[in-house]
Each structure stands twice: as structure tokens, then as C-alpha cells.
Scaffold this active site. Structure first.
Site, PDB file in Angstrom:
ATOM      1  N   CYS A 250       0.812  -1.227   0.000  1.00 36.53           N
ATOM      2  CA  CYS A 250       0.000   0.000   0.000  1.00 36.53           C
ATOM      3  C   CYS A 250       0.844   1.275   0.000  1.00 36.53           C
ATOM      4  O   CYS A 250       0.324   2.348  -0.293  1.00 36.53           O
ATOM      5  CB  CYS A 250      -0.931   0.004   1.204  1.00 36.53           C
ATOM      6  SG  CYS A 250      -1.907  -1.487   1.292  1.00 36.53           S
TER       7      CYS A 250
ATOM      8  N   HIS B  49      -3.367   6.618   2.504  1.00 39.99           N
ATOM      9  CA  HIS B  49      -3.878   5.326   2.029  1.00 39.99           C
ATOM     10  C   HIS B  49      -5.238   5.085   2.686  1.00 39.99           C
ATOM     11  O   HIS B  49      -5.424   5.354   3.859  1.00 39.99           O
ATOM     12  CB  HIS B  49      -2.883   4.234   2.403  1.00 39.99           C
ATOM     13  CG  HIS B  49      -3.396   2.867   2.141  1.00 39.99           C
ATOM     14  ND1 HIS B  49      -4.002   2.528   0.954  1.00 39.99           N
ATOM     15  CD2 HIS B  49      -3.428   1.754   2.922  1.00 39.99           C
ATOM     16  CE1 HIS B  49      -4.361   1.263   1.008  1.00 39.99           C
ATOM     17  NE2 HIS B  49      -4.037   0.774   2.186  1.00 39.99           N
TER      18      HIS B  49
ATOM     19  N   ASN C 139     -10.291  -0.668   0.133  1.00 42.23           N
ATOM     20  CA  ASN C 139      -8.827  -0.574   0.152  1.00 42.23           C
ATOM     21  C   ASN C 139      -8.295  -1.048  -1.197  1.00 42.23           C
ATOM     22  O   ASN C 139      -8.405  -2.221  -1.531  1.00 42.23           O
ATOM     23  CB  ASN C 139      -8.309  -1.451   1.303  1.00 42.23           C
ATOM     24  CG  ASN C 139      -6.794  -1.473   1.409  1.00 42.23           C
ATOM     25  OD1 ASN C 139      -6.085  -1.056   0.490  1.00 42.23           O
ATOM     26  ND2 ASN C 139      -6.302  -1.979   2.524  1.00 42.23           N
TER      27      ASN C 139
HETATM   28  N1  ACO Z   1     -18.058  -8.851   9.808  1.00 36.79           N
HETATM   29  C1  ACO Z   1     -18.407  -9.081  11.068  1.00 36.79           C
HETATM   30  N2  ACO Z   1     -17.517  -9.389  12.029  1.00 36.79           N
HETATM   31  C2  ACO Z   1     -16.220  -9.429  11.682  1.00 36.79           C
HETATM   32  C3  ACO Z   1     -15.780  -9.179  10.370  1.00 36.79           C
HETATM   33  C4  ACO Z   1     -16.759  -8.887   9.408  1.00 36.79           C
HETATM   34  N3  ACO Z   1     -16.447  -8.638   8.119  1.00 36.79           N
HETATM   35  N4  ACO Z   1     -14.434  -9.295  10.331  1.00 36.79           N
HETATM   36  C5  ACO Z   1     -14.030  -9.596  11.576  1.00 36.79           C
HETATM   37  N5  ACO Z   1     -15.118  -9.687  12.400  1.00 36.79           N
HETATM   38  C6  ACO Z   1     -15.149  -9.996  13.819  1.00 36.79           C
HETATM   39  C7  ACO Z   1     -13.948 -10.777  14.297  1.00 36.79           C
HETATM   40  O1  ACO Z   1     -14.126 -12.156  14.078  1.00 36.79           O
HETATM   41  C8  ACO Z   1     -13.944 -10.427  15.776  1.00 36.79           C
HETATM   42  O2  ACO Z   1     -14.892 -11.231  16.421  1.00 36.79           O
HETATM   43  P1  ACO Z   1     -14.630 -11.789  17.923  1.00 36.79           P
HETATM   44  O3  ACO Z   1     -14.519 -10.558  18.771  1.00 36.79           O
HETATM   45  O4  ACO Z   1     -15.831 -12.609  18.185  1.00 36.79           O
HETATM   46  O5  ACO Z   1     -13.333 -12.550  17.834  1.00 36.79           O
HETATM   47  C9  ACO Z   1     -14.437  -8.986  15.801  1.00 36.79           C
HETATM   48  O6  ACO Z   1     -15.123  -8.784  14.545  1.00 36.79           O
HETATM   49  C10 ACO Z   1     -13.338  -7.954  15.956  1.00 36.79           C
HETATM   50  O7  ACO Z   1     -12.301  -8.268  15.011  1.00 36.79           O
HETATM   51  P2  ACO Z   1     -11.030  -7.358  14.853  1.00 36.79           P
HETATM   52  O8  ACO Z   1     -10.127  -7.940  13.817  1.00 36.79           O
HETATM   53  O9  ACO Z   1     -10.460  -7.078  16.217  1.00 36.79           O
HETATM   54  O10 ACO Z   1     -11.727  -6.033  14.295  1.00 36.79           O
HETATM   55  P3  ACO Z   1     -11.063  -4.627  14.054  1.00 36.79           P
HETATM   56  O11 ACO Z   1     -11.802  -3.621  14.801  1.00 36.79           O
HETATM   57  O12 ACO Z   1      -9.579  -4.679  14.224  1.00 36.79           O
HETATM   58  O13 ACO Z   1     -11.391  -4.379  12.511  1.00 36.79           O
HETATM   59  C11 ACO Z   1     -10.153  -4.475  10.434  1.00 36.79           C
HETATM   60  C12 ACO Z   1     -10.867  -5.267  11.530  1.00 36.79           C
HETATM   61  C13 ACO Z   1     -11.194  -3.595   9.782  1.00 36.79           C
HETATM   62  C14 ACO Z   1      -9.554  -5.428   9.435  1.00 36.79           C
HETATM   63  C15 ACO Z   1      -9.053  -3.587  11.078  1.00 36.79           C
HETATM   64  O14 ACO Z   1      -8.274  -4.367  11.962  1.00 36.79           O
HETATM   65  C16 ACO Z   1      -8.141  -2.933  10.077  1.00 36.79           C
HETATM   66  O15 ACO Z   1      -8.531  -2.035   9.373  1.00 36.79           O
HETATM   67  N6  ACO Z   1      -6.851  -3.337  10.051  1.00 36.79           N
HETATM   68  C17 ACO Z   1      -5.813  -2.661   9.280  1.00 36.79           C
HETATM   69  C18 ACO Z   1      -5.912  -2.864   7.779  1.00 36.79           C
HETATM   70  C19 ACO Z   1      -4.734  -2.185   7.129  1.00 36.79           C
HETATM   71  O16 ACO Z   1      -4.399  -1.051   7.403  1.00 36.79           O
HETATM   72  N7  ACO Z   1      -4.012  -2.905   6.279  1.00 36.79           N
HETATM   73  C20 ACO Z   1      -2.757  -2.356   5.761  1.00 36.79           C
HETATM   74  C21 ACO Z   1      -2.818  -1.974   4.383  1.00 36.79           C
HETATM   75  S1  ACO Z   1      -3.483  -3.225   3.336  1.00 36.79           S
HETATM   76  C22 ACO Z   1      -2.212  -3.810   2.296  1.00 36.79           C
HETATM   77  O17 ACO Z   1      -1.036  -3.633   2.521  1.00 36.79           O
HETATM   78  C23 ACO Z   1      -2.646  -4.673   1.124  1.00 36.79           C
END
Ligand code: ACO
Length: 329
Positions: A116, A256, A286
Site C-alpha cells: 500500500c 492510504h 482498500n
Molecule cells: N463482519 C463481522 N464481524 C467481523 C468481520 C466482518 N467482516 N471481520 C471480523 N469480524 C469480527 C472478528 O471475528 C472479531 O470477532 P470476535 O470478537 O468474536 O473474535 C471482531 O469482529 C473484531 O475483530 P477485529 O479484527 O479485532 O476487528 P477490528 O476492529 O480490528 O477491525 C479491520 C478489523 C477492519 C480489518 C481492522 O483491523 C483494520 O482495518 N486493520 C488494518 C488494515 C490495514 O491497514 N491494512 C494495511 C494496508 S493493506 C495492504 O497492505 C494490502
């Protein structure tokens, strides 16, 4: 003594594929909800590439629009840099494939693999090539077809990614405008947290590799989130320090587009208020290396980045890599 020339962005263009996946579509595919996706990411729709089209097609389309915007002929391009993690094939590079489609035969071409952050890495490289006098007209393209490596059975990643491309044309600046500074960083110790392990030579395309779904994105989202907040914030602070600016000097922050909460945190670290932050992740999801050039093009066309306006670019991605730049338009 002659001063080192600056580079500037003289044209922008995008390519947005016509397929669309909405949050509601994902409700039918995995255990998720429109509400969860909006609240946790800010995303609403993503664009998906059509069958029979490839990353190089998006590169070509975006580059042609950027060249037209700059009133330049394709024969004037002497370097093509394509930032992507979803190239058409192992080799030749996607930049060489796009070069052929563009007919840019006076150019060299190479790909940049920095996930990214790749587009800002491209801007930094293009800037250095122009400042050194090696190149006159550099095309920097960020292009991805992430839908082709997204596991649509994994709710934790499939709702996040979309396809698209953005391109800019860089040439030497004639004064105080242009790229005022760039900052690049990486830390390979975090590589396992966000990866596609099966598209190189470590895991060949065997039945076992396919059974383990190694050709799809795997991400430990929450751990990536925490590092993204810290590192993209650091990138913003570092580029302000390098250019001796403050958040008050920045007219528009374009980061990003991975998560609304990461963007908010970065803006706070840089002391940039919400009205000076550009957000379009609700429309594209993304798109990795494509997100910043797509946002840049939209911001310019929306009149938010006119002559003498200052933009800060900041990104974070797999590697981990992170990067920032400040550009005066
Ligand atoms: N729908 C419903 N529930 C979900 C989903 C979904 N799509 N995805 C995950 N959950 C659940 C999980 O299973 C978890 O459930 P649990 O509490 O029962 O275990 C709960 O939601 C919380 O999960 P987290 O992973 O802690 O959620 P978070 O608030 O961190 O959000 C996300 C997830 C959106 C992926 C976030 O962590 C994020 O944006 N991460 C960074 C992404 C990023 O910046 N990537 C870098 C660039 S990408 C690249 O380089 C290609």
C-alpha cells in the site's frame, strides 16, 4: 551553484473498473453486516475488475488519462514505474506490459513492490530520477486487482479490498512548487501479519498450496491496525519535520484508504483538522497502491488541490512499509 531541480506532478488520471460489490452483497456471502463494515472500516462499495481485463489494462487507461491531462505525448515518457502487488504475471513486469499497451517505446519500465505504500515509493523514486537529471518525464502508476487474490470465504479480509488504478505524470518543476520532501521506511519483522505467500517461488502452485489457500491475502487485522496507526502517524510527523512545516501548512491530507479510524488517528498526530482530510474509502474500499493516486485525482478534480496548495501523502502497508510525501501544487 545551480540548485537541484524539484519534480512536480503535471497530470493525473484514474481507471475504475465497472464491477461493484456492496456491503449488502457481502451479507449474502459471509457472516457479516453492512453495519459492522461501516462502523469498523467506513467502507460501503468497492469496484471489481471485469473478466478478461488485468492490472496492466488499468495502468494503461489511468496513464493515458494522466498524459492527456498533462498535454503530453506518450513518446515523451522516459520512465514508467508501476506500484502493485497484483501484477499480471510473475514476469515480465506489469510496467513492461503496460508500456507495450501504451506504445511508450522511448521509456524504461519497472515495478515497485511496497504494497500500500508503493505509490509514495514511486513518487520518491520519480522525484530522485528527475532531480538527478536521469529522467525528464516519469509516469508513476499505482494499480491493483486485489479481488483476484481475495478469499471471498474469509469475512475478516474479503470486505476490505477493491480494484482500481491511478497515475500521475512527473516532470521538473520551474520554481517553489513540486515535491518538497519524501520519507520511506520499512520493517520486515512484521511480514507475516499481512501476506500472500503462494504467488512466489516459495510455495509453487501445487494442490497442497491451493488447499491451504496460499494464493489469497491473509491478514491479522487487529495487529496490523495497531502498527498502521503508529507508523502512518510517524510518517506524517517525520515529513513535517523534514520540510520544516506544521499541520497548519497542509491544505489536504491524503492517506492510504484502509480504515477511517487509521486516517483519523494520522490526522490527529499531524494536527490536521477533519475538514482538511480527504476520504473516499466508502466508494472504493482498500485499493492498496492505487488508493492515493485515485484520491489525488479526485481531490484535484473536486477543486480541493489548486495552484500552490500543499498536500501531505501518507501510507502504510504489507512489509511492513510506510511512507509520506509533501507536494506543493
Ligand atoms: N463482519 C463481522 N464481524 C467481523 C468481520 C466482518 N467482516 N471481520 C471480523 N469480524 C469480527 C472478528 O471475528 C472479531 O470477532 P470476535 O470478537 O468474536 O473474535 C471482531 O469482529 C473484531 O475483530 P477485529 O479484527 O479485532 O476487528 P477490528 O476492529 O480490528 O477491525 C479491520 C478489523 C477492519 C480489518 C481492522 O483491523 C483494520 O482495518 N486493520 C488494518 C488494515 C490495514 O491497514 N491494512 C494495511 C494496508 S493493506 C495492504 O497492505 C494490502
Amino acid at each position: 551553484m545551480a540548485s537541484i531541480p524539484r519534480s512536480m506532478i503535471v497530470g493525473t488520471g484514474v481507471s475504475i473498473p465497472s464491477g461493484i460489490l456492496t456491503n449488502k452483497d457481502f451479507e449474502k456471502m459471509v457472516d457479516t453486516s453492512d453495519e459492522w463494515i461501516r462502523e469498523r472500516t467506513g467502507m460501503e462499495i468497492r469496484h471489481i475488475i471485469e473478466d478478461g481485463r488485468y492490472t496492466s489494462d488499468l495502468c494503461t487507461d489511468a496513464a493515458q488519462k494522466a498524459l492527456a491531462d498533462a498535454h503530453l505525448h506518450v513518446e515523451e515518457v522516459d520512465m514508467i514505474l508501476v506500484a502493485t502487488v497484483t501484477g499480471d504475471m510473475g514476469f515480465p513486469s506489469t510496467s513492461c506490459i503496460a508500456q507495450e499497451k501504451l506504445g511508450a517505446f522511448n521509456s524504461a519500465a519497472m515495478d515497485i513492490s511496497a504494497a500500500c505504500s508503493g505509490f509514495i515509493y514511486g513518487i520518491a523514486l520519480g522525484d530522485a530520477l528527475i532531480a538527478s537529471g536521469k529522467n525528464k518525464t516519469v509516469l508513476v502508476i499505482g494499480a491493483e486487482t486485489l479481488s483476484r487474490i481475495t478469499d471471498y470465504t474469509d469475512r475478516s479480509t474479503c470486505v476490505l479490498f477493491g480494484d482500481g488504478a491511478g497515475a500521475v505524470v512527473m516532470q521538473a518543476s520551474d520554481g517553489e512548487r513540486g515535491v518538497l520532501g519524501t520519507y520511506l521506511k520499512s520493517d520486515g519483522r512484521f511480514g507475516d501479519l499481512l501476506r500472500v505467500e503462494g504467488l512466489g517461488t516459495r510455495y509453487l502452485p501445487t494442490h497442497d498450496s491451493l488447499d491451504h489457500r496460499r494464493h489469497f491475502i491473509k491478514m491479522e487485522g487487529n495487529k496490523v491496525f495497531k502498527e498502521a496507526v503508529t507508523s502512518m502517524g510517524d510518517a506524517a510527523v517525520q515529513i513535517l519535520k523534514q520540510t520544516q512545516m506544521t499541520g497548519d501548512d497542509v491544505d489536504l491530507l491524503i492517506t492510504h484508504q484502509a480504515n477511517l479510524r487509521i486516517i483519523d488517528a494520522t490526522a490527529k498526530r499531524a494536527n490536521i483538522p477533519p475538514e482538511r482530510v480527504f476520504i473516499n474509502l466508502e466508494k472504493y474500499g482498500n485499493t492498496s497502491a492505487a488508493s492515493i493516486p485515485i484520491a489525488l485525482d479526485e481531490a484535484i478534480k473536486a477543486g480541493r488541490l489548486g495552484m500552490d496548495k500543499v498536500a501531505m501523502l501518507a501510507a502504510f502497508g504489507s512489509g511492513f512499509t510506510w511512507a509520506s510525501a509533501i507536494v506543493r501544487f
